[in-house]
Design a protein around this motif. Structure first.
Motif, PDB file in Angstrom:
ATOM      1  N   ASP A  66      -3.878  -3.968 -14.041  1.00 20.84           N
ATOM      2  CA  ASP A  66      -3.621  -2.533 -14.238  1.00 20.84           C
ATOM      3  C   ASP A  66      -2.546  -2.062 -13.265  1.00 20.84           C
ATOM      4  O   ASP A  66      -1.625  -1.326 -13.643  1.00 20.84           O
ATOM      5  CB  ASP A  66      -4.903  -1.722 -13.991  1.00 20.84           C
ATOM      6  N   LEU A  67      -2.691  -2.514 -12.026  1.00 21.85           N
ATOM      7  CA  LEU A  67      -1.716  -2.138 -11.010  1.00 21.85           C
ATOM      8  C   LEU A  67      -0.317  -2.643 -11.405  1.00 21.85           C
ATOM      9  O   LEU A  67       0.672  -1.911 -11.293  1.00 21.85           O
ATOM     10  CB  LEU A  67      -2.140  -2.740  -9.660  1.00 21.85           C
TER      11      LEU A  67
ATOM     12  N   GLY B 203       2.031   7.247  -6.332  1.00 20.69           N
ATOM     13  CA  GLY B 203       0.875   8.019  -6.767  1.00 20.69           C
ATOM     14  C   GLY B 203       0.002   7.288  -7.761  1.00 20.69           C
ATOM     15  O   GLY B 203      -0.611   7.879  -8.635  1.00 20.69           O
ATOM     16  N   ILE B 204      -0.016   5.960  -7.648  1.00 24.49           N
ATOM     17  CA  ILE B 204      -0.866   5.184  -8.561  1.00 24.49           C
ATOM     18  C   ILE B 204      -2.284   5.156  -8.014  1.00 24.49           C
ATOM     19  O   ILE B 204      -2.495   4.903  -6.827  1.00 24.49           O
ATOM     20  CB  ILE B 204      -0.340   3.742  -8.709  1.00 24.49           C
ATOM     21  N   ASP B 205      -3.219   5.408  -8.916  1.00 29.54           N
ATOM     22  CA  ASP B 205      -4.615   5.427  -8.504  1.00 29.54           C
ATOM     23  C   ASP B 205      -5.212   4.050  -8.765  1.00 29.54           C
ATOM     24  O   ASP B 205      -5.311   3.626  -9.914  1.00 29.54           O
ATOM     25  CB  ASP B 205      -5.347   6.491  -9.315  1.00 29.54           C
ATOM     26  N   SER B 206      -5.554   3.326  -7.718  1.00 28.68           N
ATOM     27  CA  SER B 206      -6.080   1.979  -7.914  1.00 28.68           C
ATOM     28  C   SER B 206      -7.310   1.772  -7.047  1.00 28.68           C
ATOM     29  O   SER B 206      -7.322   2.200  -5.883  1.00 28.68           O
ATOM     30  CB  SER B 206      -5.017   0.945  -7.549  1.00 28.68           C
ATOM     31  N   PRO B 207      -8.354   1.174  -7.608  1.00 32.11           N
ATOM     32  CA  PRO B 207      -9.568   0.941  -6.818  1.00 32.11           C
ATOM     33  C   PRO B 207      -9.423  -0.220  -5.843  1.00 32.11           C
ATOM     34  O   PRO B 207     -10.355  -0.533  -5.102  1.00 32.11           O
ATOM     35  CB  PRO B 207     -10.611   0.622  -7.892  1.00 32.11           C
TER      36      PRO B 207
ATOM     37  N   GLU C 154       0.838  -1.199   0.000  1.00 33.10           N
ATOM     38  CA  GLU C 154       0.000   0.000   0.000  1.00 33.10           C
ATOM     39  C   GLU C 154       0.879   1.257   0.000  1.00 33.10           C
ATOM     40  O   GLU C 154       0.636   2.205  -0.751  1.00 33.10           O
ATOM     41  CB  GLU C 154      -0.895  -0.010   1.246  1.00 33.10           C
TER      42      GLU C 154
ATOM     43  N   ALA D  96       1.001   4.148  -2.842  1.00 30.35           N
ATOM     44  CA  ALA D  96       0.721   5.533  -2.488  1.00 30.35           C
ATOM     45  C   ALA D  96       1.908   6.425  -2.847  1.00 30.35           C
ATOM     46  O   ALA D  96       1.743   7.523  -3.393  1.00 30.35           O
ATOM     47  CB  ALA D  96       0.415   5.626  -0.997  1.00 30.35           C
TER      48      ALA D  96
ATOM     49  N   GLU E 147      -8.125  -5.379 -12.597  1.00 34.24           N
ATOM     50  CA  GLU E 147      -7.606  -4.220 -11.862  1.00 34.24           C
ATOM     51  C   GLU E 147      -6.202  -4.503 -11.333  1.00 34.24           C
ATOM     52  O   GLU E 147      -5.334  -3.625 -11.328  1.00 34.24           O
ATOM     53  CB  GLU E 147      -8.523  -3.874 -10.678  1.00 34.24           C
TER      54      GLU E 147
END
Lengths: 448, 492
Positions: A186-187, A114-118, A107, A111, A183
């Motif tokens: 994607d990460l 700055g990766i935006d992940s759901p 995590e 953070a 997802e």
């Protein structure tokens, strides 16, 4: 020639320069026959090419592995609540206790980049192998003084992520897959561009131990290679002396009688007995009757020795036969006994041939699988390297071909890749052994 | 003392004997080698051999005989009435052995101490539950008789091992002392040592016979056990293979034999034409360069381990065939004839590839053995090269080629890994090569891997199958040799 020209009856109206229909037919048949031969050889060579390209194409992936680099904060509050660095207390924390630490590390990394992940933290940690917590725990137990520090680790990625990096897994193929989601991929993509997830050479595949069904990314060949090594030592220690002794007797001393005939017929028949029959013999005699331990390389070595003996005997006899009788006569002439003539003169001259035959026999034994299935060298997860020689001979282990079979049985593409990779390692050994045999023969072979 | 250490001790004694024997011989001659009957090393070898050979022989025989002696003594302890119906003494004995091994493991794991294991009583303790703790699974409840027999078995084994160590060590020391005492400058050490070595050579040569005897007897005994439990007429003439570990299985070899022969036939259909034509081309047409390039490459195919072919069948050829013959509308032919990757065709094709070099190199040798004068004669009469080959060379080489094909067939029948991975597990009579079928070797593997219970016909059937396989392949080999010998043309 001129006669035929002058006598048209013989020529039947045809010309010498022009073939008659019958000759054309015969020549066509000749060309066809030749083409069949070329086709047959091409088929054989084509199959060899297909086999080699399949092995290389599918197996090289196993030598690369995807790793995730993370900075892990080894929280004292989780790993050593007492704060005394008491090793027994630290050992009480199971791998479940390490999972939150890894989750936090993933995590934090996401953070930081700055990766935006759901995804939730737990799902993010799902891209790591189940082996990660165990790796971390091993490190902490080995280095308790590092607790409270932040340490950088390279964790194995899960087999699905690894497959995605190697192109084995695609977004379409995971539609029904519960162990990974789009997802998460994607990460992974984001982490790859940040350099956190990368694919590098995988030494652990060559040196490591086998792993359980759920962790194909952690499985390696190392321990089964040791198993094979111990088996080969047993085969070498038994098949070479016994084979050479038997050949010396049969070639140099044996009188021509019915007993010798029986032995000779026996040896040539043994060479043609299916290998699985030797496995049955091993199971019945060594394990069931003599109560030697199941799955032990010693038993495997004994079975393979019996299987290799005919090969060694046949090639040793050929090597002894190639030494000219004049050598023996000369030795006898200067007063050597027959035994001395053989051991001091014939045997050293035949040694390169004997060695070549033995190496080829060993190579054959190294690749043999069927008898090992019956003495229990499959289905056993070889997770620890043996510590002593006796341990290596007697404690259960696997062997290279048995390990490959075991992976092939697990019906998981990640393990199939390992199986092909294992075959590459096995074939490297076989090619090396055969090359050594060929070189020995070229280098030391004498023409009398 | 564990056997391994005993062997090491014997080796150390022999090494010591070599040094001392050699020294004593030299000393008896006053250090002058010329006064000795034999070279000094022979005196050393004499002592070393006397110290080690009889001891090792006794060790080997003892290790083989001890289990047998103990079995018969323990078996006599089991009262006839405690042997239930449908079982035999040997089946009860296998329970006894399992239990004794379980007790050994329990002692090793520290669940029991040595005295406790001997004092156990079946009425007071649940032995089965106790042994389950250390990972030993027992098939049935332990009866008092079996427990007593197992305890007796353990104590006899322990005494036997101690006795063995003592006897072997004494024998070794005795041999050492005797040979050492005889060492003198006039002693004919070389003759004695050479006789001893000769005996060892003969022993090594007869190991081949011993192996065959071992194969035949180990399979014969277990097969007889099997036929005691299962009717032989069902095995040889029944039509169903349906092992059922709760008992009452139908174990017939015929469907397995059919699968084996069908797969071998397909393999030969691939290997014989390709191998034969390759051999003809290589020996009759190819230039030296092509020959020295193609022949070793083809022979590589024979050196590849069968596990590689098995994987190739399972993961490459099988899925490829499914793409052609299966998958309905998506497949290449648009048919739905094949459902899984394992099939007779898969295994047969791959096995055919494996056998190509086998057929080609054997036939190559045979074709090369046909004398050149026959070819020259035929060519001189105006025949083309292919006519010469078809009408002169091949007929002359025919017995040898038939022999080679029979040998290849015997290889195909005994091949295991390719069929284990590529042929499937369903025993049936079917002519469809796209269905999966099973073979003798596959069933041997599946009946003998995992937890085997040597008291059930489902396990023992593997030995009967193995014996059949052995006889079948041996028969083919002998037939091949016979054909070659009987019909071979003598040209010289």
């Amino acid at each position: 020639m001129t006669d035929t020209r002058q006598n048209p009856a013989n020529n039947k109206g045809g010309s010498l320069l022009q073939h008659s229909a019958r000759t054309r037919k015969r020549n066509a048949a000749e060309r066809r026959f030749r083409a069949y031969g070329i086709a047959a050889i091409s088929v054989g060579l084509l199959m060899l090419c297909v086999l080699v390209t399949t092995i290389v194409g599918r197996g090289t992936g196993a030598f690369q592995q995807t790793f995730v680099t993370l900075e892990v904060e080894l929280l004292e509050s989780k790993l050593d609540k007492s704060g005394t660095r008491d090793i027994d207390a630290i050992k009480k924390v199971t791998t479940f206790g390490y999972a939150p630490i890894i989750r936090a590390a993933v995590e934090a990394k996401v953070a930081e980049l700055g990766i935006d992940s759901p995804l939730k933290a737990k799902e993010m940690a799902g891209i790591l192998s189940k082996d990660a917590a165990a790796t971390l725990r091993e490190f902490v137990i080995a280095n308790p003084d590092q607790i409270g520090e932040t340490v950088e680790f390279r964790f194995l990625a899960s087999s699905r992520v690894d497959g995605y990096m190697k192109g084995r897994v695609s977004r379409d193929s995971i539609a029904n897959d519960k162990s990974i989601s789009p997802e998460q991929l994607d990460l992974v993509d984001a982490l790859v561009s940040a350099g956190v997830v990368e694919k590098t050479f995988n030494l652990a595949f060559i040196t490591g131990a086998d792993a359980s069904d759920a962790r194909p990314e952690a499985a390696g060949m190392g321990v089964s290679m040791l198993g094979s090594l111990f088996m080969m030592l047993v085969v070498l220690a038994l098949a070479l002396p016994i084979g050479v002794a038997a050949s010396i007797y049969l070639e140099e001393f044996a009188p021509k009688n019915w007993l010798t005939d029986i032995i000779e017929v026996n040896i040539s028949n043994l060479a043609a007995v299916p290998s699985i029959v030797f496995g049955i013999l091993g199971l019945a005699v060594f394990i069931n009757y003599m109560h030697l331990p199941m799955s032990a390389p010693l038993v495997g070595g004994l079975v393979l020795t019996l299987m290799t003996l005919p090969t060694v005997i046949i090639s040793t006899r050929a090597a002894l036969k190639a030494v000219p009788p004049s050598i023996r006569d000369a030795a006898l002439g200067v007063g050597a006994s027959r035994m001395q003539a053989v051991f001091h003169h014939v045997l050293p001259l035949a040694a390169p041939g004997i060695l070549t035959g033995t190496i080829i026999g060993l190579a054959q034994a190294l690749g043999e699988t069927a008898p090992l299935l019956l003495i229990g060298m499959v289905g056993f997860i070889a997770s620890n390297a043996p510590e002593t020689i006796a341990d290596g001979l007697l404690s259960p282990n696997s062997a290279m071909p048995a390990q490959i079979y075991e992976w092939a049985k697990r019906a998981d593409p990640a393990f199939y890749e390992r199986a092909w990779g294992g075959i590459i390692i096995l074939l490297i050994f076989l090619v090396t052994m055969n090359t050594v045999a060929v070189i020995l023969r070229r280098r030391f072979e004498r023409r009398w | 003392m564990p056997t391994l250490w005993l062997v090491f001790t014997l080796i150390a004694l022999a090494a010591l004997g070599f040094v001392l024997g050699r020294q004593r011989a030299l000393a008896s001659a006053g250090g002058d080698v010329k006064l000795l009957h034999s070279l000094p090393a022979y005196y050393g070898h004499n002592v070393a051999l006397s110290a080690i050979v009889p001891a090792i022989a006794v060790l080997a025989i003892w290790s083989l005989a001890q289990p047998m002696m103990i079995e018969s003594r323990v078996a006599a302890m089991i009262p006839a009435e405690s042997i239930a119906e449908n079982t035999t003494v040997s089946l009860v004995m296998s329970d006894v052995r399992r239990l004794a091994e379980g007790l050994d493991q329990a002692v090793e794991a520290g669940v029991l101490d040595a005295a406790g294991a001997n004092a156990l009583e079946a009425q007071t303790i649940d032995v089965r539950a106790l042994l389950a703790q250390v990972g030993v699974a027992l098939g049935s409840e332990v009866s008092p008789e079996v427990l007593a027999a197992a305890q007796r078995y353990r104590s006899l084994t322990a005494t036997g091992s101690i006795l063995k160590t003592v006897v072997v060590l004494l024998l070794s020391l005795g041999g050492f002392a005797w040979a050492y005492g005889r060492t003198h400058k006039d002693f004919r050490a070389r003759n004695v040592v050479e006789q001893g070595i000769m005996a060892l050579l003969i022993l090594a040569a007869s190991l081949a016979i011993l192996t065959t005897v071992g194969i035949v007897f180990s399979m014969l005994f277990e097969s007889l056990n099997f036929f005691g439990l299962h009717s032989w007429s069902d095995f040889f003439f029944g039509s169903t293979w349906a092992p059922n570990f709760r008992g009452d299985s139908e174990l017939s070899i015929l469907p397995l034999l059919w699968g084996t022969l069908y797969i071998s036939l397909i393999a030969l259909l691939v290997a014989v034409p390709v191998g034969l034509f390759a051999a003809i081309y290589l020996s009759e047409y190819a230039s030296g360069a092509v020959r020295s390039f193609a022949k070793p490459l083809l022979e590589i195919l024979a050196g590849i381990p069968t596990i590689v072919y098995g994987l190739f069948a399972l993961l490459t050829v099988g899925p490829m065939l499914v793409r052609i013959f299966g998958q309905g509308e998506d497949g290449l032919l648009g048919v739905e004839w094949m459902s899984g990757a394992t099939s007779v065709l898969t295994a047969g094709l791959v096995m055919g590839i494996m056998l190509i070099p086998f057929v080609s190199s054997l036939s190559d040798d045979i074709i090369n053995a046909v004398p050149q004068s026959m070819r020259d004669g035929s060519l001189g009469l105006g025949a083309t090269k292919s006519e010469t080959i078809r009408q002169v060379v091949l007929p002359a080489a025919l017995p040898g080629i038939v022999g080679a094909i029979l040998l290849a067939a015997s290889r195909a029948i005994g091949e295991t890994m390719i069929v284990v991975m590529g042929a499937g597990a369903i025993a049936k009579f079917s002519l469809n090569p796209l269905e999966s079928m099973t073979t003798i070797t596959t069933r041997i593997v599946s009946q003998l891997t995992g937890d085997t219970d040597f008291a059930s016909p489902e396990t023992l059937v593997a030995f009967a199958l193995g014996l059949t396989l052995f006889v079948l392949t041996l028969g083919l080999n002998v037939l091949a040799l016979y054909i070659v010998r009987k019909y071979r043309e003598q040209y010289d």
